[in-house]
Write a protein that holds these residues in place. Structure first.
Motif, short mmCIF file in Angstrom:
data_model
loop_
_atom_site.label_atom_id
_atom_site.label_comp_id
_atom_site.label_asym_id
_atom_site.label_seq_id
_atom_site.Cartn_x
_atom_site.Cartn_y
_atom_site.Cartn_z
N LYS A 1 0.84 -1.21 0.00
CA LYS A 1 0.00 0.00 0.00
C LYS A 1 0.87 1.25 0.00
N LEU A 2 1.93 1.24 0.79
CA LEU A 2 2.84 2.38 0.83
C LEU A 2 3.55 2.55 -0.52
N CYS A 3 3.96 1.45 -1.14
CA CYS A 3 4.61 1.53 -2.46
C CYS A 3 3.66 2.10 -3.51
N VAL A 4 2.40 1.68 -3.48
CA VAL A 4 1.43 2.20 -4.44
C VAL A 4 1.21 3.69 -4.23
N GLU A 5 1.18 4.12 -2.99
CA GLU A 5 1.04 5.56 -2.72
C GLU A 5 2.24 6.34 -3.23
N ARG B 1 -1.95 12.43 -25.59
CA ARG B 1 -3.01 11.98 -26.50
C ARG B 1 -4.29 12.79 -26.34
N ARG B 2 -4.18 13.90 -25.66
CA ARG B 2 -5.30 14.82 -25.46
C ARG B 2 -6.45 14.18 -24.67
N CYS B 3 -6.08 13.55 -23.59
CA CYS B 3 -7.10 12.99 -22.69
C CYS B 3 -7.40 14.04 -21.62
N PRO B 4 -8.57 14.62 -21.63
CA PRO B 4 -8.87 15.66 -20.66
C PRO B 4 -9.08 15.10 -19.25
N ARG B 5 -9.30 13.81 -19.14
CA ARG B 5 -9.60 13.26 -17.80
C ARG B 5 -8.32 13.01 -17.01
N ARG B 6 -8.49 12.88 -15.74
CA ARG B 6 -7.40 12.64 -14.82
C ARG B 6 -6.85 11.24 -15.03
N PRO B 7 -5.52 11.02 -14.94
CA PRO B 7 -4.97 9.68 -15.16
C PRO B 7 -5.41 8.71 -14.08
N ALA B 8 -5.57 7.47 -14.49
CA ALA B 8 -5.99 6.42 -13.54
C ALA B 8 -4.84 6.13 -12.58
N PRO B 9 -5.15 5.92 -11.31
CA PRO B 9 -4.08 5.63 -10.35
C PRO B 9 -3.54 4.21 -10.54
N VAL B 10 -2.36 4.00 -9.99
CA VAL B 10 -1.76 2.66 -9.98
C VAL B 10 -2.63 1.78 -9.11
N ALA B 11 -2.93 0.59 -9.60
CA ALA B 11 -3.80 -0.32 -8.85
C ALA B 11 -3.16 -1.69 -8.75
N VAL B 12 -3.42 -2.38 -7.65
CA VAL B 12 -2.92 -3.74 -7.44
C VAL B 12 -3.94 -4.70 -8.04
#
Length: 193
Positions: A87-91, A135-146
């Motif tokens: 969890k700490l590494c993902v953060e 690539r002109r993505c207006p949305r926020r990037p997806a977070p790293v997920a396990v």
């Protein structure tokens, strides 16, 4: 869960569906050696044949076999420590924490290497996110997920884990090892692939 099928000839016996076990049972070779060796078995001394001496060697009592315990499964403390560290590494990879926060969960000798691997991983994630934002993505990037976490405790006091991470549209792997030192689990190895 039980099911009964009703046909023209009458009801058929119930079919019971039972869940499959998550792990296979222990094999005989994974048990403690004291449980399957006989204390009455004689120890054979073959040293006289190897040395070329035709006379039988004096019968000496063999030392007791070393006590070897096989860890089956992973202890609850090890699972908790690995989940906390992952969890700490993902953060850190998501940019919510600085990589220096990994130092307090790493063994002092390997702390610099663990922090450096966390820093390089965070930089790689930032590069992937910048490339996807081009690539002109207006949305926020997806977070790293396990996606998946596999644990193994090769010996008491050491746990190794393989983690599959989803970063953007790619799957990455992370390997780590934690060891028990003075009642705390400390990271000794961290690799992000």
């Amino acid at each position: 869960m039980s099911m009964v099928e009703v046909t023209r000839q009458g009801p058929r016996p119930a079919i019971r569906l039972r869940p499959a076990p998550r792990r296979e049972p222990l094999f005989d070779d994974e048990r403690d050696p004291d449980s399957w060796t006989s204390p009455d078995q004689l120890a054979l001394d073959w040293a006289h044949l190897i040395a070329g001496d035709a006379r039988p060697a004096a019968v000496t009592e063999a030392p007791p076999p070393p006590i070897r315990t096989v860890v089956s499964g992973v202890s609850a403390d090890a699972k908790l420590a690995v989940r906390r560290f992952v969890k700490l590494c993902v953060e850190v990879l998501n940019g919510y924490r600085p990589p220096a926060h990994l130092r307090r969960l790493a063994q002092p000798r390997e702390a610099a290497a663990v922090v450096a691997e966390g820093l390089s991983g965070a930089q790689r994630v930032a590069r992937v996110r910048r490339a996807s934002s081009d690539r002109r993505c207006p949305r926020r990037p997806a977070p790293v997920a396990v996606l998946r976490l596999r644990l193994c405790e090769p010996r008491a006091g050491a746990v190794e884990a393989a983690v599959v991470l989803m970063i953007g549209d790619r799957a990455w792997a992370m390997a780590l090892r934690l060891e028990l030192h003075e009642a705390s689990w400390m990271a000794t190895t961290l690799r992000l692939i």
